[in-house]
Structure formats: structure tokens, C-alpha cells
Design a protein around this motif. Structure first.
Motif, PDB file in Angstrom:
ATOM      1  N   LEU A 192      57.155 -14.235  94.981  1.00  0.00           N
ATOM      2  CA  LEU A 192      56.626 -13.194  95.720  1.00  0.00           C
ATOM      3  C   LEU A 192      57.784 -12.232  96.517  1.00  0.00           C
ATOM      4  CD1 LEU A 192      53.148 -14.591  97.073  1.00  0.00           C
ATOM      5  CD2 LEU A 192      53.767 -13.014  95.219  1.00  0.00           C
ATOM      6  N   LYS A 193      58.729 -13.145  97.182  1.00  0.00           N
ATOM      7  CA  LYS A 193      59.870 -12.476  97.893  1.00  0.00           C
ATOM      8  C   LYS A 193      60.556 -11.871  96.797  1.00  0.00           C
ATOM      9  CE  LYS A 193      61.992 -14.509 101.272  1.00  0.00           C
ATOM     10  NZ  LYS A 193      62.632 -15.241 101.851  1.00  0.00           N
ATOM     11  N   LEU A 194      60.900 -12.412  95.837  1.00  0.00           N
ATOM     12  CA  LEU A 194      61.868 -11.668  94.856  1.00  0.00           C
ATOM     13  C   LEU A 194      61.281 -10.480  94.003  1.00  0.00           C
ATOM     14  CD1 LEU A 194      64.512 -11.794  93.007  1.00  0.00           C
ATOM     15  CD2 LEU A 194      63.070 -13.293  91.404  1.00  0.00           C
ATOM     16  N   GLN A 195      59.798 -10.731  93.743  1.00  0.00           N
ATOM     17  CA  GLN A 195      59.301  -9.415  93.209  1.00  0.00           C
ATOM     18  C   GLN A 195      58.927  -8.320  94.145  1.00  0.00           C
ATOM     19  OE1 GLN A 195      54.869 -10.002  92.771  1.00  0.00           O
ATOM     20  NE2 GLN A 195      54.889  -9.277  90.561  1.00  0.00           N
ATOM     21  N   ARG A 196      58.940  -8.783  95.442  1.00  0.00           N
ATOM     22  CA  ARG A 196      59.064  -7.443  96.420  1.00  0.00           C
ATOM     23  C   ARG A 196      60.247  -6.726  96.275  1.00  0.00           C
ATOM     24  NH1 ARG A 196      56.007 -11.155  99.358  1.00  0.00           N
ATOM     25  NH2 ARG A 196      57.741 -11.640 100.536  1.00  0.00           N
ATOM     26  N   TYR A 197      61.205  -7.561  96.405  1.00  0.00           N
ATOM     27  CA  TYR A 197      62.713  -7.155  96.432  1.00  0.00           C
ATOM     28  C   TYR A 197      63.050  -6.229  95.080  1.00  0.00           C
ATOM     29  CZ  TYR A 197      68.008  -7.425  96.335  1.00  0.00           C
ATOM     30  OH  TYR A 197      69.229  -6.974  96.314  1.00  0.00           O
ATOM     31  N   LEU A 198      62.620  -6.789  93.947  1.00  0.00           N
ATOM     32  CA  LEU A 198      62.860  -5.912  92.740  1.00  0.00           C
ATOM     33  C   LEU A 198      61.962  -4.652  92.625  1.00  0.00           C
ATOM     34  CD1 LEU A 198      62.907  -8.757  90.053  1.00  0.00           C
ATOM     35  CD2 LEU A 198      65.141  -7.297  91.165  1.00  0.00           C
ATOM     36  N   GLU A 199      61.015  -4.794  93.206  1.00  0.00           N
ATOM     37  CA  GLU A 199      60.156  -3.592  93.395  1.00  0.00           C
ATOM     38  C   GLU A 199      60.827  -2.600  94.342  1.00  0.00           C
ATOM     39  OE1 GLU A 199      57.428  -2.665  91.654  1.00  0.00           O
ATOM     40  OE2 GLU A 199      57.175  -4.477  90.326  1.00  0.00           O
ATOM     41  N   ALA A 200      61.117  -3.051  95.376  1.00  0.00           N
ATOM     42  CA  ALA A 200      61.920  -2.118  96.429  1.00  0.00           C
ATOM     43  C   ALA A 200      63.161  -1.315  95.715  1.00  0.00           C
ATOM     44  CB  ALA A 200      62.498  -2.967  97.789  1.00  0.00           C
ATOM     45  N   ILE A 201      64.047  -1.977  95.092  1.00  0.00           N
ATOM     46  CA  ILE A 201      64.873  -1.391  94.373  1.00  0.00           C
ATOM     47  C   ILE A 201      64.719  -0.695  93.373  1.00  0.00           C
ATOM     48  CG2 ILE A 201      66.930  -2.039  92.598  1.00  0.00           C
ATOM     49  CD1 ILE A 201      67.135  -4.950  93.925  1.00  0.00           C
ATOM     50  N   LYS A 202      63.467  -0.642  92.655  1.00  0.00           N
ATOM     51  CA  LYS A 202      63.028   0.425  91.379  1.00  0.00           C
ATOM     52  C   LYS A 202      62.511   1.444  92.279  1.00  0.00           C
ATOM     53  CE  LYS A 202      61.421  -3.232  88.264  1.00  0.00           C
ATOM     54  NZ  LYS A 202      60.424  -3.896  87.374  1.00  0.00           N
ATOM     55  N   ARG A 203      61.976   1.280  93.584  1.00  0.00           N
ATOM     56  CA  ARG A 203      61.715   2.467  94.132  1.00  0.00           C
ATOM     57  C   ARG A 203      62.858   3.443  94.733  1.00  0.00           C
ATOM     58  NH1 ARG A 203      57.865  -1.107  96.403  1.00  0.00           N
ATOM     59  NH2 ARG A 203      58.821  -1.525  98.261  1.00  0.00           N
ATOM     60  N   SER A 204      63.891   2.637  95.049  1.00  0.00           N
ATOM     61  CA  SER A 204      65.052   3.463  95.314  1.00  0.00           C
ATOM     62  C   SER A 204      65.679   4.276  94.457  1.00  0.00           C
ATOM     63  CB  SER A 204      66.085   2.254  95.978  1.00  0.00           C
ATOM     64  OG  SER A 204      65.734   1.425  96.945  1.00  0.00           O
ATOM     65  N   PHE A 205      65.546   3.736  93.191  1.00  0.00           N
ATOM     66  CA  PHE A 205      65.952   4.625  92.153  1.00  0.00           C
ATOM     67  C   PHE A 205      65.094   5.325  91.342  1.00  0.00           C
ATOM     68  CE2 PHE A 205      69.068   0.723  92.639  1.00  0.00           C
ATOM     69  CZ  PHE A 205      70.041   1.462  93.075  1.00  0.00           C
ATOM     70  N   THR A 206      64.213   5.845  91.745  1.00  0.00           N
ATOM     71  CA  THR A 206      62.940   6.518  90.987  1.00  0.00           C
ATOM     72  C   THR A 206      63.322   7.610  90.380  1.00  0.00           C
ATOM     73  OG1 THR A 206      61.140   5.723  92.662  1.00  0.00           O
ATOM     74  CG2 THR A 206      60.760   7.480  91.259  1.00  0.00           C
ATOM     75  N   ASP A 207      64.157   8.276  90.952  1.00  0.00           N
ATOM     76  CA  ASP A 207      64.717   9.832  90.381  1.00  0.00           C
ATOM     77  C   ASP A 207      66.244   9.627  90.012  1.00  0.00           C
ATOM     78  OD1 ASP A 207      62.106  10.686  90.796  1.00  0.00           O
ATOM     79  OD2 ASP A 207      62.701  11.408  92.798  1.00  0.00           O
ATOM     80  N   SER A 208      66.895   8.469  89.811  1.00  0.00           N
ATOM     81  CA  SER A 208      68.177   8.324  89.479  1.00  0.00           C
ATOM     82  C   SER A 208      68.415   8.511  88.069  1.00  0.00           C
ATOM     83  CB  SER A 208      68.683   7.085  90.236  1.00  0.00           C
ATOM     84  OG  SER A 208      70.192   6.831  89.901  1.00  0.00           O
ATOM     85  N   GLN A 209      69.593   8.961  87.700  1.00  0.00           N
ATOM     86  CA  GLN A 209      70.090   9.016  86.329  1.00  0.00           C
ATOM     87  C   GLN A 209      70.566   7.668  85.805  1.00  0.00           C
ATOM     88  OE1 GLN A 209      73.438  11.373  85.979  1.00  0.00           O
ATOM     89  NE2 GLN A 209      73.053  11.957  83.716  1.00  0.00           N
ATOM     90  N   GLY A 210      70.031   7.226  84.822  1.00  0.00           N
ATOM     91  CA  GLY A 210      70.150   5.958  84.334  1.00  0.00           C
ATOM     92  C   GLY A 210      69.529   4.796  85.198  1.00  0.00           C
ATOM     93  N   ARG A 211      68.442   5.066  85.613  1.00  0.00           N
ATOM     94  CA  ARG A 211      67.489   3.937  86.476  1.00  0.00           C
ATOM     95  C   ARG A 211      67.576   2.679  85.491  1.00  0.00           C
ATOM     96  NH1 ARG A 211      62.164   3.001  86.205  1.00  0.00           N
ATOM     97  NH2 ARG A 211      61.260   2.158  88.316  1.00  0.00           N
ATOM     98  N   ALA A 212      66.917   2.767  84.271  1.00  0.00           N
ATOM     99  CA  ALA A 212      66.688   1.656  83.627  1.00  0.00           C
ATOM    100  C   ALA A 212      68.005   0.882  83.305  1.00  0.00           C
ATOM    101  CB  ALA A 212      66.102   2.109  82.172  1.00  0.00           C
ATOM    102  N   GLU A 213      68.994   1.557  83.195  1.00  0.00           N
ATOM    103  CA  GLU A 213      70.499   0.537  83.129  1.00  0.00           C
ATOM    104  C   GLU A 213      70.693  -0.158  84.356  1.00  0.00           C
ATOM    105  OE1 GLU A 213      69.718   3.478  81.855  1.00  0.00           O
ATOM    106  OE2 GLU A 213      70.054   3.128  79.675  1.00  0.00           O
ATOM    107  N   ILE A 214      70.406   0.520  85.484  1.00  0.00           N
ATOM    108  CA  ILE A 214      70.887  -0.080  86.673  1.00  0.00           C
ATOM    109  C   ILE A 214      69.780  -1.174  87.145  1.00  0.00           C
ATOM    110  CG2 ILE A 214      70.755   0.496  89.253  1.00  0.00           C
ATOM    111  CD1 ILE A 214      71.487   3.464  88.583  1.00  0.00           C
TER     112      ILE A 214
END
Length: 604
Positions: A22-44
Motif C-alpha cells: 500500500l505504501k509503494l502503491q501510494r508512492y507510485l500514484e503520487a509520482i504519476k500525479r506529479s507527471f500528469t502533464d509532462s512530456q514523455g510521462r509514460a517513459e518516465i
């Protein structure tokens, strides 16, 4: 009791505690939210997950270990918190001032940099590793090729094959020595996309206004891959061809390693388990006979099995890793355990070898001397008795065998006997039996020598010797030997029968006056030699007479002279060839010299 979850992170399976998950899942979700509008989000995101999976793998001791909160916290401290990195262009101008990820000291790793390559990226990779400009590395290669008679080419090819290519973003960061965290992964990927975008923008400026709108909507990732694919160089293609052939060779080598390792291991296992049938398999009981150090046979065999088998197991395992690229590792614990067993076996073999060698450190002799009723003018006939322990009782050799004695006990029998004859001024002959053996000390060696059993029989003028000696199995085989010395009075006569030939020395030495080529002859004993009248008679019988009427050939330093009787018929010297008889013909070929006289019609 905690619940565990199986997850697939970047294609790798992990067992993780539910709270840690659950901690890792929250961490990855937070990372995904940080890169919502970023170019190359999927690769990052993909590169971040791959890096997290790599960090988890480094912390696992075995495949069944469960990842807990501790491991997740360690990974987060390395990668950094998502809120530490704002997805903004300013992040590439000023690096974060406070971040736990900056505490990580990342060591450089050697990779091939194909992004900045001319051939295979070796020079660029070495430049990153040593922190110098790539031009200096390339100059060094040129010097090695020119001044090293081509050795630089071979070295370059080896590095091309052995050094991996930096493919992922994490590998490219490790190649330059930068910490592999969220900030650096994002920066590296976005820099790459910016480079591709600039290339596409340059192309778009030359396109007509009618397609400028469509150029804005172009898929940047697709165009970037297309440009990269179209820029493939000749050396990249050449590299693929070379690597293809090297992969084939590697697979073939892997197959050979598997066959060698497997066949050796099977042979060692069969040999090890055969020790259980040591009393069934013929000849295996001899192993214990020569084991003077009395080391348990099973223990010595186990040490030998480990010392030889473990390296061949790793050879077999290496072959499997070459053939099966995704083969799972046996784990560090297993590798270290096998290494420890191998070192233990080597030390054990060294100790056993030293203990066995110590049993042959000393050699001692035990002597028995008895008179024989043989005087001057008497004749002594020496022979060996037939026996049931050796098929050929009259042939001497140093080997031994184990058989039951007349009492039914297993005994060591050997034919390591020698005979020598010496003259004596005593009026009566005597026989000396000198027994010798090895041991760890003088006392043990002397005890083994005393326990050698050897007998003979003397009746009137016949001396009948046993063709073997025997000793108990408990004495082991420790280079036991018997030397028989006959001391015969001067003017006595001795006759050695044919079956004693191999037991006599082939030459005289140390006052020994009889040799093996004097058997079947009556030998008269002198003060320091023997007189063999029958030997001289045989030599006379073997000689042949030359008919004086036949052509005779005389060859010396003056030349060649051929005569018939007293008449010279042909002479060859420094003056040339002179002949007086025309009926003599001389033929010299590969078979020799053939001289023919018509008068006698015979050949010499």
C-alpha cells in the motif's frame, strides 16, 4: 501474521507485505500525479518502476524473501519524494536544494554509449567512466592500432562484446555517475524529447504552411523513433552481424561446457557411490592396502569429489546461463556455500596427502643371514620355485596382489625381489635376506620390514627360492622389497637356472659379479669376477670360417683392397681404382657390397 501480495514491477515478480504494498502503491500514484502533464510521462514512469525493481532485487537474499516497509523506505529515500520535484521547466535550471535522494553517492559503471558513438560506443563509454573527453580515447585507439600492430583492434572488439550497452535511462545515468532518482530520470528523458522536438521543429519550418498544422499534431515519440531508426549507421549493422555470430559461438561453447560438466559430474557421482561396493568390485580392495595413512576411504573420496566436482558444477551452470539467458541464479548463499566446501576439500586433500607422504618418510632394513653348506669346488644350483599366487612365477615385477594364504587370511604378495652374488673368503657360503620398508618413523619402518615373510629351501647343492614375499594386510603396502645376496667361496661353482634371469641385475655393480645374461652357465667364482668356460665355447661355436679362396675385402684408412688368396685383384685408394682380374665383379647398392668371381661363382 501479515498478508503478502504478489506484484509485477517492470516485468519482475516480487512478494511484498500488504502494508509495504500500500505504501509503494501510494508512492507510485503520487509520482504519476506529479507527471500528469509532462512530456514523455509514460517513459518516465516506466524507467522509475524499472529502477525501483532493480533496487528491490539488490536487497533480496533469495527469491522467496518478502519485501517489507524497511525495503520500501530505503528505495523511497534513494529515489526521492515526488513533491521534492516540481514538474516545471525551472527544475532543469536549478536543482533541488534539499532532497534525501542527493545523499546517495552513485558510483560510475562502464557501459557503451551508443548515442554518441562512431562504431560501437566503446570510446564514449570509456570517456564517461574516466571523466575525460572521448576524443582522447579515440586518439589512444589510433595509436594502439598503428603502434601496436593491430592489437588495438582486437582489444576494441573484446570491449565491444564484453561491455554492455547503456539502453535504459537508469543505465545511462549510472554510466555518467549521476544518482538514479526521480529528478535525474525525468531530466534525462525530457532532454531526449526536447532534442527530438528540436529536430522535428527544424524539419517543420521547411514544410509548406498547408501542412504546418498537421506537424504540430505529430506524435513526438513516434517521430523520434523514426528518426533514430533512419539514422542507423553502417557500423551498427556490422555490429549486429558480428554479435549474431558471436552469439552462435557462445551458444556452442555453452553446449560444450554443459556436456563436459555433466559427464564429469556423472562419472564422479558413480565413482563416489561405488565405494559402497568396495568388497564387490574386483580390485577396489587395493585402495585400502595402499592407504598407509589410514584415512577413511569414503572421506578421502568425498574430498576428491568436492574438489573436482564443484568446479565442474560451476562449469555446467555457466553453460546453462549461456544457453538460457533468463535462467534464475542459484543465489549468493548457495554460491558461497559451494565455495566454502571447495576450499574445505582442498585443505582436507592437502592434509591427507601430507599424512600419506609421511608414511614414506623413512626407509629401514632388516637383515637375516644364514650359512649354506657349499664350499670351494662345490656346485650350487639356484632356481625359483613355482607358486600359485602369480600366473607367471618367473617374471619379476614391482606390482603386488592380495590373495588368501594357506591359512585363509588375506595377505599381500609381491615379486619385488632381486638377487646378487658376491665372492667371500669364508670357507662356507651364506645367504643374506635383506628386507626393507617405509614408515612414518624408523620404528614403524623397521616393524614393517620385520613382518615381511620370505622363505627358501636348501638341499645338498640345490637352492630353491620363493618367487614372492608376503606380509599381512595391516602392514599396508609401503615399498616393501627383498634383496637376496649369495656369498660364495672362491673356486666354488654356481649355476642359475633360466627362471632366475629377470631377478638378476643386467650388469655388475657394488661387488655383484653375476649378471642376467650368464644364466644357464656354470660359473666359477673368482675373487672379484666369475669364470664362464661354457660362455666362451658358445662364442666359438657361433663364429664362422672364411674360405681363403673366396675374395677377401680389406677396408682401412688407406682405401679398399680385394684379394683372392695372396693375389690382389682390386684396389681402391687415393690413386684411383686398380684391378688385376677381369672375372671379378663388384656391385654396391642399398643391400650392401656384392663381390662375384666367375672362377668360383660365389658371392661374398
Amino acid at each position: 501474521m501479515n498478508k503478502t501480495v504478489n506484484i509485477n514491477l517492470a516485468g519482475i515478480f516480487f512478494h511484498i507485505d500488504e502494508d509495504a504494498y500500500l505504501k509503494l502503491q501510494r508512492y507510485l500514484e503520487a509520482i504519476k500525479r506529479s507527471f500528469t502533464d509532462s512530456q514523455g510521462r509514460a517513459e518516465i514512469i516506466a524507467d522509475i518502476e524499472a529502477r525501483i525493481a532493480e533496487l528491490f532485487s539488490e536487497r533480496l537474499i533469495n527469491e522467496r524473501q518478502v519485501i517489507g516497509n524497511k525495503e520500501v523506505d530505503e528505495v523511497i529515500s534513494i529515489m526521492g519524494q515526488p513533491e521534492d520535484y516540481l514538474v516545471d521547466d525551472e527544475i532543469f535550471e536549478d536543482e533541488p536544494q534539499s532532497s534525501s535522494s542527493q545523499k546517495e553517492k552513485s558510483n560510475k559503471k562502464l557501459f557503451r554509449d551508443t548515442d554518441n558513438s562512431y562504431i560501437g560506443g566503446v570510446s564514449a563509454g570509456l570517456a564517461h567512466y574516466f571523466g575525460i573527453d572521448a576524443i582522447w580515447i579515440r586518439l589512444i585507439w589510433i595509436l594502439l592500432v598503428v603502434g601496436g600492430f593491430g592489437t588495438g583492434i582486437l582489444l576494441y572488439i573484446l570491449l565491444w562484446i564484453l561491455v554492455p550497452e547503456a539502453k535504459t535511462t537508469a543505465e545511462k545515468l549510472m554510466m555518467t555517475g549521476e544518482p538514479v532518482n526521480i529528478s535525474n530520470i525525468e531530466k534525462k528523458i525530457k532532454d531526449g524529447f526536447d532534442s527530438v522536438s528540436e529536430t522535428v521543429s527544424g524539419v517543420a519550418k521547411n514544410v509548406s504552411d498547408s501542412v504546418s498544422g498537421a506537424a504540430k499534431k505529430v506524435d513526438i515519440k513516434k517521430q523520434g523513433n523514426k528518426i533514430k531508426s533512419s539514422s542507423r549507421t553502417f557500423f551498427d549493422t556490422l555490429a549486429d552481424v558480428i554479435m549474431f555470430f558471436f552469439k552462435i559461438i557462445a551458444k556452442f561453447i555453452g553446449l560444450i561446457l554443459i556436456l563436459i560438466g555433466a559427464s564429469t559430474l556423472i562419472a564422479l557421482i558413480v565413482g563416489l557411490f561405488s565405494l559402497g561396493a568396495i568388497d564387490i568390485i574386483p580390485g577396489t580392495d587395493l585402495v585400502g592396502i595402499v592407504n598407509a595413512g589410514e584415512t577413511p576411504v569414503w572421506f578421502a573420496s568425498l574430498l576428491a569429489f568436492l574438489a573436482v566436482g564443484i568446479p565442474f558444477f560451476f562449469l555446467f551452470y555457466l553453460g546453462l546461463r549461456i544457453l538460457i539467458t533468463n535462467l534464475k541464479s542459484i543465489g549468493k548463499v548457495a554460491k558461497l556455500s559451494l565455495l566454502g566446501l571447495w576450499l574445505f576439500s582442498l585443505i582436507g586433500i592437502a592434509i591427507v596427502s601430507i599424512r600419506e607422504a609421511s608414511e614414506h618418510a623413512y626407509n629401514e632394513h632388516y637383515i637375516e643371514k644364514m650359512p649354506l653348506e657349499t664350499r670351494a669346488k662345490d656346485t650350487l644350483i639356484v632356481s625359483f620355485a613355482e607358486n600359485d599366487y602369480f600366473k607367471n612365477p618367473f617374471y619379476r615385477h614391482d606390482a603386488f596382489k592380495v590373495a588368501s594364504n594357506p591359512e585363509g587370511k588375506k595377505t599381500i604378495f609381491s615379486k619385488d625381489l632381486r638377487i646378487q652374488v658376491k665372492s667371500t673368503t669364508d670357507s662356507v657360503a651364506s645367504i643374506k635376506i635383506e628386507k626393507s620398508a617405509d614408515g612414518r618413523n624408523y620404528e614403524k619402518a623397521l616393524d614393517r620390514a620385520k613382518n615381511i615373510e620370505y622363505s627358501y629351501a636348501f638341499n645338498n647343492k640345490d637352492l630353491v627360492l620363493d618367487a614372492y614375499y608376503s606380509t599381512a594386510i595391516s602392514n599396508k603396502y609401503c615399498e616393501q622389497e627383498v634383496l637376496i645376496t649369495l656369498y660364495l667361496p672362491v673356486e666354488s661353482v654356481v649355476y642359475f637356472e633360466k627362471n632366475t634371469e629377470s631377478f638378476l641385475n643386467y650388469r655388475t655393480h657394488s661387488n655383484n659379479i653375476v649378471t642376467s645374461n650368464q644364466v644357464n652357465h656354470y660359473l666359477t667364482i673368482g675373487s672379484d669376477n666369475v669364470i664362464c668356460k661354457t660362455c666362451e665355447t658358445e662364442k666359438e661355436e657361433e663364429s664362422f670360417e672364411v674360405n681363403v679362396d673366396m675374395p677377401q675385402v680389406k677396408i682401412n684408412d688407406k682405401g679398399i683392397e680385394i684379394k683372392t688368396g695372396d693375389k690382389q685383384i682390386l684396389k681402391i685408394d687415393e690413386n684411383g681404382i686398380n684391378g688385376e682380374v677381369e672375372t671379378v665383379r663388384v656391385k654396391i647398392d642399398s643391400t650392401g657390397i656384392n663381390i662375384t668371381s666367375d672362377e668360383k661363382n660365389e658371392n661374398q
